[in-house]
Motif scaffolding. Structure first.
Motif, PDB file in Angstrom:
ATOM      1  N   GLU A   8       2.332   1.974  -3.457  1.00  0.00           N
ATOM      2  CA  GLU A   8       1.322   2.610  -4.330  1.00  0.00           C
ATOM      3  C   GLU A   8       1.124   4.075  -3.967  1.00  0.00           C
ATOM      4  O   GLU A   8       1.057   4.942  -4.838  1.00  0.00           O
ATOM      5  CB  GLU A   8      -0.024   1.895  -4.181  1.00  0.00           C
ATOM      6  N   GLU A  40     -15.005   9.160   2.372  1.00  0.00           N
ATOM      7  CA  GLU A  40     -15.121   8.562   1.037  1.00  0.00           C
ATOM      8  C   GLU A  40     -15.348   9.696   0.037  1.00  0.00           C
ATOM      9  O   GLU A  40     -15.993  10.699   0.359  1.00  0.00           O
ATOM     10  CB  GLU A  40     -16.209   7.470   0.993  1.00  0.00           C
ATOM     11  N   THR A  49     -11.410  -1.073   3.957  1.00  0.00           N
ATOM     12  CA  THR A  49     -11.933  -2.022   2.966  1.00  0.00           C
ATOM     13  C   THR A  49     -11.889  -3.443   3.531  1.00  0.00           C
ATOM     14  O   THR A  49     -12.854  -4.211   3.429  1.00  0.00           O
ATOM     15  CB  THR A  49     -11.086  -1.956   1.675  1.00  0.00           C
ATOM     16  N   GLU A  84      -5.458  10.404  -4.925  1.00  0.00           N
ATOM     17  CA  GLU A  84      -6.383  10.036  -6.013  1.00  0.00           C
ATOM     18  C   GLU A  84      -6.444   8.549  -6.266  1.00  0.00           C
ATOM     19  O   GLU A  84      -7.456   8.041  -6.737  1.00  0.00           O
ATOM     20  CB  GLU A  84      -5.975  10.770  -7.301  1.00  0.00           C
ATOM     21  N   ARG A  85      -5.344   7.852  -6.028  1.00  0.00           N
ATOM     22  CA  ARG A  85      -5.347   6.395  -6.249  1.00  0.00           C
ATOM     23  C   ARG A  85      -4.723   5.706  -5.055  1.00  0.00           C
ATOM     24  O   ARG A  85      -3.508   5.849  -4.883  1.00  0.00           O
ATOM     25  CB  ARG A  85      -4.548   6.050  -7.523  1.00  0.00           C
ATOM     26  N   PRO A  86      -5.458   5.006  -4.244  1.00  0.00           N
ATOM     27  CA  PRO A  86      -6.907   4.855  -4.256  1.00  0.00           C
ATOM     28  C   PRO A  86      -7.554   6.155  -3.801  1.00  0.00           C
ATOM     29  O   PRO A  86      -6.998   6.853  -2.944  1.00  0.00           O
ATOM     30  CB  PRO A  86      -7.150   3.754  -3.231  1.00  0.00           C
ATOM     31  N   ALA A  87      -8.730   6.474  -4.358  1.00  0.00           N
ATOM     32  CA  ALA A  87      -9.344   7.766  -4.066  1.00  0.00           C
ATOM     33  C   ALA A  87      -9.826   7.823  -2.622  1.00  0.00           C
ATOM     34  O   ALA A  87     -10.650   7.016  -2.201  1.00  0.00           O
ATOM     35  CB  ALA A  87     -10.505   8.000  -5.020  1.00  0.00           C
ATOM     36  N   ARG A 147      -7.665   3.634   4.263  1.00  0.00           N
ATOM     37  CA  ARG A 147      -8.607   3.145   3.256  1.00  0.00           C
ATOM     38  C   ARG A 147      -8.466   1.628   3.078  1.00  0.00           C
ATOM     39  O   ARG A 147      -9.440   0.898   2.984  1.00  0.00           O
ATOM     40  CB  ARG A 147      -8.394   3.859   1.922  1.00  0.00           C
ATOM     41  N   HIS A 148      -7.219   1.182   3.030  1.00  0.00           N
ATOM     42  CA  HIS A 148      -6.982  -0.256   2.890  1.00  0.00           C
ATOM     43  C   HIS A 148      -7.595  -1.020   4.077  1.00  0.00           C
ATOM     44  O   HIS A 148      -8.302  -2.020   3.890  1.00  0.00           O
ATOM     45  CB  HIS A 148      -5.465  -0.512   2.810  1.00  0.00           C
ATOM     46  N   VAL A 156       0.847  -1.207   0.000  1.00  0.00           N
ATOM     47  CA  VAL A 156       0.000   0.000   0.000  1.00  0.00           C
ATOM     48  C   VAL A 156       0.881   1.256   0.000  1.00  0.00           C
ATOM     49  O   VAL A 156       0.588   2.245  -0.694  1.00  0.00           O
ATOM     50  CB  VAL A 156      -0.959  -0.017   1.218  1.00  0.00           C
ATOM     51  N   THR A 159       1.923   7.349  -6.278  1.00  0.00           N
ATOM     52  CA  THR A 159       0.872   8.328  -6.599  1.00  0.00           C
ATOM     53  C   THR A 159       1.324   9.741  -6.227  1.00  0.00           C
ATOM     54  O   THR A 159       1.122  10.692  -6.989  1.00  0.00           O
ATOM     55  CB  THR A 159      -0.429   7.963  -5.844  1.00  0.00           C
ATOM     56  N   ALA A 182      -4.010   6.450   2.910  1.00  0.00           N
ATOM     57  CA  ALA A 182      -4.003   5.249   2.055  1.00  0.00           C
ATOM     58  C   ALA A 182      -4.122   3.975   2.899  1.00  0.00           C
ATOM     59  O   ALA A 182      -4.863   3.046   2.547  1.00  0.00           O
ATOM     60  CB  ALA A 182      -2.728   5.216   1.206  1.00  0.00           C
TER      61      ALA A 182
END
Ligand code: NDP
Length: 335
Positions: free
Chosen positions: A26, A93, A314, A61-64, A310-311, A23, A30, A307
């Protein structure tokens, strides 16, 4: 809107070091591509209290996702039942701008910081590096041991801490968590002599790692003392090293490890050879030869927290972990 609340043990159970390293790769990519926004963090030093209060907002933006970490830093908590870093990450979100989750920040900070050092180690350390020295014995010492185990085969682990009891406790934790023998050394010099992987994870204000002790070929993750007027490395250590950072702008404002040698005239801004994201995008050259000393100066970024949050969120949704509470913000559809 439903808001998921995840406590420390839930975050720890959902966030493996391997996943977190991925993560972070990434997120740092980004950032280097220009698809993330974050101001310099705000730190309020509280003269009449024993700590500091930091606020770190970020958009990625990625992941938003977007959000912020609010965290107190109370160094004297080390060795007590309280973590020295405590707080929460608020995760939003991006579709409706709703608050999606509130996550414990101690665990996120502990794991993501070490995971970023893991990324740096993958990118910069020699492939055969495996003689690890950890200077410091607190929360970050534990997670850095996890991260270094995840990215390199460790042959030997040594530690040093100002307080030998704390170092011994760290060694005991390492044995019970990993079955690993960690040698407690009487001095920082004894811990790093011959080491090819060094993690500095202390709250030191003045150098605890001298350049003359560092073996050619070593890689250093300098993680503690992330303030402009404090440093863990002496000037010689920085001058001898190929220096990389998580974010250039942050380093130019917040990294005493770089700013103090620069103020002494020992280095210029050009000494920072790139961000980790530049290395991930092959826009910078990391290690040029086996005898290079490489240095990653970590400051910690809001987008790393967002980031990771968010991970974790999820994963929590998929597994039904955490407490879900309706905080409002959605009034339903009106005729
Ligand atoms: P802990 O409070 O759990 O541990 C602190 C460690 O620092 C202890 O081993 C302590 O040694 C040592 N220490 C404190 N003051 C000094 C000093 N003056 N000289 C030498 N050693 C000292 O903190 P963490 O493990 O959570 O964090 C460690 C450092 O990393 C802190 O500076 C923290 O601010 C920083 N940090 C950086 C992050 C980043 O993203 N770059 C993120 C999170 C933390 P002793 O055992 O002797 O008491």
């Amino acid at each position: 809107m439903p808001v998921r609340i995840l406590n420390q043990s839930e975050v720890e159970s959902l966030l493996t070091m391997d996943d977190c390293i991925h993560v972070m790769e990434e997120a740092l990519t980004t950032l280097a591509e220009g698809d993330a926004i974050q101001p310099l963090r705000s730190i309020l030093r509280m003269p009449n209290l024993k700590g500091a209060f930091g606020v770190m907002p970020g958009v990625i933006e990625r992941p938003a996702a977007f959000g912020l970490k609010a965290i107190s830093v109370y160094p004297a908590n080390h060795g007590t039942e309280y973590d020295s870093h405590q707080g929460a990450v608020l995760l939003f979100e991006p579709v409706h701008g709703s608050l999606a989750a509130i996550l414990d920040a101690s665990s996120i900070t502990a794991i993501r910081t070490a995971a970023v050092s893991g990324v740096a180690t993958i990118l910069l350390a020699r492939r055969d590096a495996g003689d690890l020295a950890i200077l410091g014995s607190g929360v970050q010492a534990d997670t850095h041991l996890d991260a270094m185990r995840a990215v390199r085969d460790l042959r030997r682990v040594r530690t040093w801490s100002r307080n030998t009891h704390h170092a011994t406790d760290f060694a005991k934790r390492a044995r019970s968590r990993h079955g690993l023998a960690v040698e407690v050394m009487p001095t920082a010099q004894a811990a790093v002599t011959g080491a090819d992987l060094i993690c500095t994870v202390t709250g030191a204000k003045d150098p605890i790692l001298a350049g003359e002790w560092i073996m050619p070929g070593a890689h250093i993750n300098a993680v503690g003392s992330s303030m402009r007027d404090a440093r863990e490395l002496d000037t010689a250590a920085v001058v001898r090293s190929r220096l990389f950072v998580d974010r250039r702008e942050s380093a130019l404002h917040e990294a005493g490890d770089f700013l103090i040698p620069r103020a002494e005239g020992a280095v210029t801004d050009a000494h920072i050879l790139g961000e980790l994201g530049d290395l991930l995008l092959n826009r910078a050259t990391g290690r040029e030869g086996p005898a290079d000393i490489t240095l990653f100066k970590s400051l910690g970024l809001a987008i790393e927290d967002v980031a990771v949050a968010r991970h974790v969120c999820t994963m929590a949704q998929e597994r039904g972990v955490g407490l879900v509470l309706d905080l409002g913000g959605q009034r339903g559809t009106h005729p």
